[in-house]
Design an enzyme around this catalytic site. Structure first.
Site, PDB file in Angstrom:
ATOM      1  CE  LYS A  45      11.581   4.481  -2.574  1.00  0.00           C
ATOM      2  NZ  LYS A  45      10.570   4.899  -0.951  1.00  0.00           N
ATOM      3  CE  LYS A  97       9.073   0.077   3.313  1.00  0.00           C
ATOM      4  NZ  LYS A  97       9.912   1.278   2.999  1.00  0.00           N
ATOM      5  CB  THR A 140      13.748  10.805   3.501  1.00  0.00           C
ATOM      6  OG1 THR A 140      13.960   9.559   4.483  1.00  0.00           O
ATOM      7  CG2 THR A 140      12.880  10.593   3.368  1.00  0.00           C
ATOM      8  CG  ASN A 175      12.877  10.274   9.921  1.00  0.00           C
ATOM      9  OD1 ASN A 175      12.738  10.489   8.748  1.00  0.00           O
ATOM     10  ND2 ASN A 175      13.540  10.036  10.362  1.00  0.00           N
ATOM     11  CB  SER A 200      19.370   3.004   3.669  1.00  0.00           C
ATOM     12  OG  SER A 200      19.277   3.641   4.939  1.00  0.00           O
TER      13      SER A 200
HETATM   14  P1  NAD Z   1       7.010   8.155  10.942  1.00  0.00           P
HETATM   15  O1  NAD Z   1       5.034   7.126  11.739  1.00  0.00           O
HETATM   16  O2  NAD Z   1       7.796   9.162  11.192  1.00  0.00           O
HETATM   17  O3  NAD Z   1       5.472   9.749  10.855  1.00  0.00           O
HETATM   18  C1  NAD Z   1       4.175   9.276   9.675  1.00  0.00           C
HETATM   19  C2  NAD Z   1       3.579  10.450   9.792  1.00  0.00           C
HETATM   20  O4  NAD Z   1       2.505  10.069   9.335  1.00  0.00           O
HETATM   21  C3  NAD Z   1       2.810  10.937  11.875  1.00  0.00           C
HETATM   22  O5  NAD Z   1       3.300  12.642  11.814  1.00  0.00           O
HETATM   23  C4  NAD Z   1       1.770  10.648  11.559  1.00  0.00           C
HETATM   24  O6  NAD Z   1       0.780  11.507  12.449  1.00  0.00           O
HETATM   25  C5  NAD Z   1       1.351  11.705  10.608  1.00  0.00           C
HETATM   26  N1  NAD Z   1      -0.411  10.833  10.000  1.00  0.00           N
HETATM   27  C6  NAD Z   1      -0.945   9.522   9.467  1.00  0.00           C
HETATM   28  N2  NAD Z   1      -1.684   9.075   9.361  1.00  0.00           N
HETATM   29  C7  NAD Z   1      -2.064  10.551   8.523  1.00  0.00           C
HETATM   30  C8  NAD Z   1      -2.669  11.177   8.620  1.00  0.00           C
HETATM   31  N3  NAD Z   1      -4.177  10.477   7.379  1.00  0.00           N
HETATM   32  N4  NAD Z   1      -2.945  12.750   7.959  1.00  0.00           N
HETATM   33  C9  NAD Z   1      -1.911  13.086   8.205  1.00  0.00           C
HETATM   34  N5  NAD Z   1      -1.058  12.753   8.835  1.00  0.00           N
HETATM   35  C10 NAD Z   1      -0.852  11.420   9.361  1.00  0.00           C
HETATM   36  O7  NAD Z   1       7.107   7.777   9.184  1.00  0.00           O
HETATM   37  P2  NAD Z   1       8.140   8.287   8.563  1.00  0.00           P
HETATM   38  O8  NAD Z   1       9.308   7.658   8.355  1.00  0.00           O
HETATM   39  O9  NAD Z   1       8.185  10.198   8.352  1.00  0.00           O
HETATM   40  O10 NAD Z   1       7.240   8.169   6.996  1.00  0.00           O
HETATM   41  C11 NAD Z   1       6.776   8.519   6.545  1.00  0.00           C
HETATM   42  C12 NAD Z   1       6.519   8.231   4.996  1.00  0.00           C
HETATM   43  O11 NAD Z   1       6.722   8.578   4.169  1.00  0.00           O
HETATM   44  C13 NAD Z   1       5.561   7.073   4.693  1.00  0.00           C
HETATM   45  O12 NAD Z   1       5.634   6.948   3.283  1.00  0.00           O
HETATM   46  C14 NAD Z   1       7.357   5.821   4.704  1.00  0.00           C
HETATM   47  O13 NAD Z   1       7.166   5.113   3.567  1.00  0.00           O
HETATM   48  C15 NAD Z   1       7.785   7.589   3.581  1.00  0.00           C
HETATM   49  N6  NAD Z   1       9.343   7.392   3.329  1.00  0.00           N
HETATM   50  C16 NAD Z   1       9.645   6.891   4.875  1.00  0.00           C
HETATM   51  C17 NAD Z   1      11.443   7.620   4.984  1.00  0.00           C
HETATM   52  C18 NAD Z   1      12.227   7.565   5.972  1.00  0.00           C
HETATM   53  O14 NAD Z   1      13.299   7.557   5.660  1.00  0.00           O
HETATM   54  N7  NAD Z   1      12.056   8.102   6.932  1.00  0.00           N
HETATM   55  C19 NAD Z   1      12.232   6.984   4.347  1.00  0.00           C
HETATM   56  C20 NAD Z   1      11.627   7.021   2.301  1.00  0.00           C
HETATM   57  C21 NAD Z   1       9.975   7.162   2.253  1.00  0.00           C
END
Ligand code: NAD
Length: 393
Positions: A79, A91, A175, A204, A328
């Protein structure tokens, strides 16, 4: 996804015959965190730093394991190369269910994590950030612990911090904002108008993309989280849905409850939860034109091939969610220089960066005639290979 198989495939796709240097991480660090008499396994995996210091979030989740963290660290390497920022990939994770812990215990876990990995973290070595179930408050505890141990002020050793202690404007929505730039451009290129959208995950990444799209006039017809799904054929009011989630802890119960959102007809499907959410079975059933992977690894390899066969375009995670690591990186630059930018500056830089990456991938995709993911990997891999060759000969 299996890294070894991916490397073999990438050797064929890129025509570079020796990508062995990417087949395993440079360093795998593990520790056992002891908090209130309980033991938790913790990881920091430093995959590759040929293009700059290791960079990648820390996940707190019960399913965290070495294979998962290694794969996430590999994706970070790809990425950062794809969006062409001077950083590598890493990670971290702790196998823990933060929903079962008090805030005080979570703080202890965060501090213990930094104590365990203090020697291998640092502003020019390896810079963590938030990921699933970690947040700016946890980054604050980690920074505080690091500065206490090392008797210094070094805000750039971690990103995704609150603004008051050196965070960047725009990081909280970065993101999703990066995803939005990709979606707007893809809709223009594909001629998609008045798009109807489904979002899986409402944390998020998911809640911010839903809000940004809603504010721009997209119709969000269904959203899910770990507890359930909500649907409205005429479109959900995302401001009210965010309040509903804050009060009830879930999106369920806001509008019509559903068991599953993946088979509903829509124009854009955005997985924004966890890995492997869209498997072969689901890929056969989805009724969408575009999938935008805001989560990391939400589409399995078999599902990806099926979607390609079905002519459904997938904007892969390494591009679609790269806005997070890009801002970031901006946060790190601001910390290192001590000069801070306003939100417009941050978002303008992000837009330029995301569109440059997206358009480069799209152009190659049209020439290569393979799938979109292969085009994205090709660009990143060529940059990584060339940096590696320059260093190692
Ligand atoms: P987060 O913890 O803020 O949110 C995760 C969400 O997923 C929650 O709403 C949870 O209820 C939901 N969830 C979990 N299991 C589920 C399911 N089976 N069905 C439906 N919803 C479900 O996490 P985040 O930061 O939003 O990250 C989410 C994804 O995005 C991850 O794969 C993470 O690696 C990726 N990501 C996040 C960022 C960032 O800046 N936050 C950056 C790049 C990638």
């Amino acid at each position: 996804m299996d890294i070894q198989q991916t490397i073999k495939r990438l050797e064929q796709v890129t025509g570079i015959s020796n990508l062995n240097f990417l087949s395993k991480p440079n360093h795998v660090h593990t520790a056992t965190l002891v908090v209130n008499g309980n033991e938790y396994v913790a990881y920091r995996i430093q995959y590759n730093n040929d293009r700059g210091p290791y960079k990648g979030g820390i996940r707190f989740h019960p399913m965290v394991n070495r294979t998962e963290v290694e794969l996430l660290a590999f994706w970070m390497t790809i990425k950062t190369a794809l969006v062409d920022i001077p950083m590598g990939g890493g990670k971290g994770g702790v196998t823990i269910d933060p929903k079962l812990l008090s805030e005080e215990s979570i703080q202890k876990v965060a501090r213990e994590y930094v104590r365990s990995f203090n020697n291998i973290l640092g502003v020019n070595i390896d810079i963590p950030a938030p990921d699933v179930y970690t947040n700016p408050q946890i980054m604050s505890f980690m920074l505080d612990e690091y500065e206490l141990i090392n008797n210094c002020s070094e805000p750039g050793m971690i990103t995704g911090k609150p603004l008051e202690i050196g965070g960047s404007l725009g990081r909280d929505t970065a993101t999703a904002m990066g995803g939005l730039f990709c979606i707007d451009e893809a809709c223009d290129r594909l001629g998609l108008k008045d798009a109807r959208v489904i979002v899986q995950g409402f944390g998020n990444a998911g809640s911010n993309i839903a809000k940004l799209l809603y504010d721009k006039g997209y119709t969000i017809i269904a959203v899910s989280d770990s507890k359930g799904c909500t649907f409205s054929d005429s479109g959900l009011n995302i401001d009210l849905l965010i309040s509903h989630k804050q009060i009830n802890g879930t999106v369920k119960g806001y509008a019509e409850d559903l068991d599953n959102i993946f088979s509903l007809p829509c124009d854009i499907l955005i997985p924004a939860a966890l890995e492997n959410s869209i498997n072969l079975d689901i890929a056969k059933k989805v009724q969408t034109k575009l999938i935008v992977e805001l989560a990391n690894g939400p589409v399995t390899t078999e599902a990806d091939d099926m979607l390609h066969e079905r002519n459904i375009l997938v904007i892969p995670d390494i591009l679609a969610n790269a806005g997070g690591v890009t801002v970031s990186y901006y946060e790190w630059v601001q910390n290192k220089t001590g000069l801070y930018w306003d939100a417009t500056q941050v978002n303008n830089k992000l837009k330029l960066c995301m569109l440059k990456a997206l358009n480069t991938v799209w152009d190659l995709y049209e020439v290569q005639g393979r799938n979109f993911r292969d085009a994205a990997y090709t660009i990143a891999i060529k940059r990584l290979y060339s940096a590696h060759k320059l260093r190692k000969g």
